[in-house]
Design an enzyme around this catalytic site. Sequence first.
Site, PDB file in Angstrom:
ATOM      1  N   LYS A  13      31.709  39.990   8.608  1.00 52.06           N
ATOM      2  CA  LYS A  13      30.512  39.161   8.814  1.00 52.06           C
ATOM      3  C   LYS A  13      30.888  37.807   9.411  1.00 52.06           C
ATOM      4  O   LYS A  13      30.275  37.350  10.369  1.00 52.06           O
ATOM      5  CB  LYS A  13      29.765  38.929   7.478  1.00 52.06           C
ATOM      6  CG  LYS A  13      29.330  40.202   6.784  1.00 52.06           C
ATOM      7  CD  LYS A  13      28.609  39.918   5.479  1.00 52.06           C
ATOM      8  CE  LYS A  13      29.453  39.225   4.427  1.00 52.06           C
ATOM      9  NZ  LYS A  13      30.611  40.007   3.942  1.00 52.06           N
ATOM     10  N   ARG A  88      22.835  37.193  -1.919  1.00 51.36           N
ATOM     11  CA  ARG A  88      23.683  38.218  -2.520  1.00 51.36           C
ATOM     12  C   ARG A  88      23.030  38.865  -3.736  1.00 51.36           C
ATOM     13  O   ARG A  88      23.618  39.767  -4.316  1.00 51.36           O
ATOM     14  CB  ARG A  88      24.996  37.580  -2.959  1.00 51.36           C
ATOM     15  CG  ARG A  88      26.174  37.861  -1.989  1.00 51.36           C
ATOM     16  CD  ARG A  88      27.289  36.951  -2.408  1.00 51.36           C
ATOM     17  NE  ARG A  88      28.611  37.412  -2.163  1.00 51.36           N
ATOM     18  CZ  ARG A  88      29.434  36.892  -1.258  1.00 51.36           C
ATOM     19  NH1 ARG A  88      29.016  35.974  -0.416  1.00 51.36           N
ATOM     20  NH2 ARG A  88      30.681  37.299  -1.181  1.00 51.36           N
ATOM     21  N   ARG A 127      43.981  39.484   5.540  1.00 51.32           N
ATOM     22  CA  ARG A 127      43.263  38.284   6.000  1.00 51.32           C
ATOM     23  C   ARG A 127      44.078  37.024   5.730  1.00 51.32           C
ATOM     24  O   ARG A 127      44.634  36.849   4.658  1.00 51.32           O
ATOM     25  CB  ARG A 127      41.907  38.188   5.314  1.00 51.32           C
ATOM     26  CG  ARG A 127      41.165  36.901   5.659  1.00 51.32           C
ATOM     27  CD  ARG A 127      39.677  37.006   5.452  1.00 51.32           C
ATOM     28  NE  ARG A 127      39.302  37.141   4.065  1.00 51.32           N
ATOM     29  CZ  ARG A 127      38.027  37.284   3.652  1.00 51.32           C
ATOM     30  NH1 ARG A 127      37.036  37.311   4.537  1.00 51.32           N
ATOM     31  NH2 ARG A 127      37.746  37.401   2.380  1.00 51.32           N
ATOM     32  N   ARG A 160      43.792  33.983   0.815  1.00 55.26           N
ATOM     33  CA  ARG A 160      42.892  33.525  -0.249  1.00 55.26           C
ATOM     34  C   ARG A 160      43.231  34.202  -1.569  1.00 55.26           C
ATOM     35  O   ARG A 160      43.464  35.402  -1.613  1.00 55.26           O
ATOM     36  CB  ARG A 160      41.438  33.837   0.134  1.00 55.26           C
ATOM     37  CG  ARG A 160      40.808  32.790   1.020  1.00 55.26           C
ATOM     38  CD  ARG A 160      39.487  33.240   1.600  1.00 55.26           C
ATOM     39  NE  ARG A 160      38.574  33.846   0.643  1.00 55.26           N
ATOM     40  CZ  ARG A 160      37.377  34.336   0.977  1.00 55.26           C
ATOM     41  NH1 ARG A 160      36.957  34.266   2.228  1.00 55.26           N
ATOM     42  NH2 ARG A 160      36.596  34.878   0.070  1.00 55.26           N
ATOM     43  N   ARG A 171      35.342  42.328  -6.520  1.00 49.08           N
ATOM     44  CA  ARG A 171      34.327  41.873  -5.558  1.00 49.08           C
ATOM     45  C   ARG A 171      33.562  43.059  -4.953  1.00 49.08           C
ATOM     46  O   ARG A 171      32.367  42.967  -4.691  1.00 49.08           O
ATOM     47  CB  ARG A 171      34.979  41.023  -4.467  1.00 49.08           C
ATOM     48  CG  ARG A 171      35.387  39.637  -5.001  1.00 49.08           C
ATOM     49  CD  ARG A 171      36.389  38.949  -4.110  1.00 49.08           C
ATOM     50  NE  ARG A 171      35.858  38.599  -2.824  1.00 49.08           N
ATOM     51  CZ  ARG A 171      36.589  38.477  -1.723  1.00 49.08           C
ATOM     52  NH1 ARG A 171      37.903  38.682  -1.758  1.00 49.08           N
ATOM     53  NH2 ARG A 171      36.022  38.145  -0.596  1.00 49.08           N
TER      54      ARG A 171
END
Length: 217
Positions: A13, A88, A127, A160, A171
Site C-alpha cells: 500500500k 482499520r 523490508r 522495523r 499483525r
Amino acid sequence: MVIILLGPPGVGKGTQAVRLAEELYAAHVSTGDLLRAARREGTELGQKAQAYMDAGDLVPDELILGLVREHLAGIEPGTAVLFDGFPRTTAQADGLGGVLGELGRRVDGVILFEAPDETLVKRLSGRRSCPDCGAVYNVYYNPPGAEDTCDRCGGSLVHRADDAPDTVTRRLEVYRDQTAPLVAHYDGQAAPLVRVRADRAVDDVYADFREAVEGVR
Ligand code: ADP
Ligand code: AMP
C-alpha cells in the site's frame, strides 16, 4: 477525491500510495507513518501508541480518529487524499465518514490490494525503512544502492521491530479479525471497491491501481 487503500501489512500500500500521491499531487495519509513520527517526537500520542504497535495490535480507535481529524485539518481543502492503513476497524470507517462529512467530503473509492500470506511474510522480512525520510526498500526486490543506507537522504535504514516474524504473525491475525471485515462494510456501498492483485511487479500493480483510481474519479 478521497481514496482508501485497503489490504494486509506488506501488500504494498505504502509503495503504491507514494507513487500515486506524487503523480496526482495528492496527500498520502499513512496512520502508521504518523504514529511512528509521533513516537520519534516523543509526543503523548506516541507514548500511548508504543505498546500497541510493538505488540502488533491496533492503537485504540479514538486515538487514531483524533490523529486523522487533526491531520486532515492541515490539508488544503480539495486536495486529493489517499488513506493508507486507515481505516482499520469498522468504528474507524464510521468515524472517517463523520469527519469527511464535516468537511463536505466523502469516500470516493476503496482499492483492495490482495496477495497470499507467504508473499506478505517474505516482503515484510525483507523490508527496510528510512526513519528520516520514510523511503521504503526491500532487500530481495528493491535493495538500496549501498547496504543499509537510504538512497534518497543518506539515512540509516532499519528493519522495523514490528516486521520481526512473531509480530508479523500477530499483525496478519489482527488484519483478518479486525480489518478484513471492512471489505464487506465498503463493498456494495455508493463508493466502489476495486480489487487489485498485488503479488506482481510494482509497475504492474501500479498500472492496475492507477486504472482503478481513474475509474472512481
Ligand atoms: P504496506 O504499506 O502495505 O505495509 P509496503 O509498501 O511497505 O507495504 O511494502 C512492503 C515491502 O514489500 C517493502 O519492502 C516494499 O519495498 C516491498 N514491495 C512492495 N510492493 C512490492 C511488489 N509489487 N513486489 C515486490 N516487493 C514489493
Ligand atoms: P503500518 O505502518 O500501517 O503497518 O502500521 C504499523 C502499526 O501502527 C500497526 O501495527 C498498528 O499498531 C498501528 N496503526 C497504524 N495505523 C493504524 C490504524 N488505522 N488503527 C490502529 N492502529 C494503527
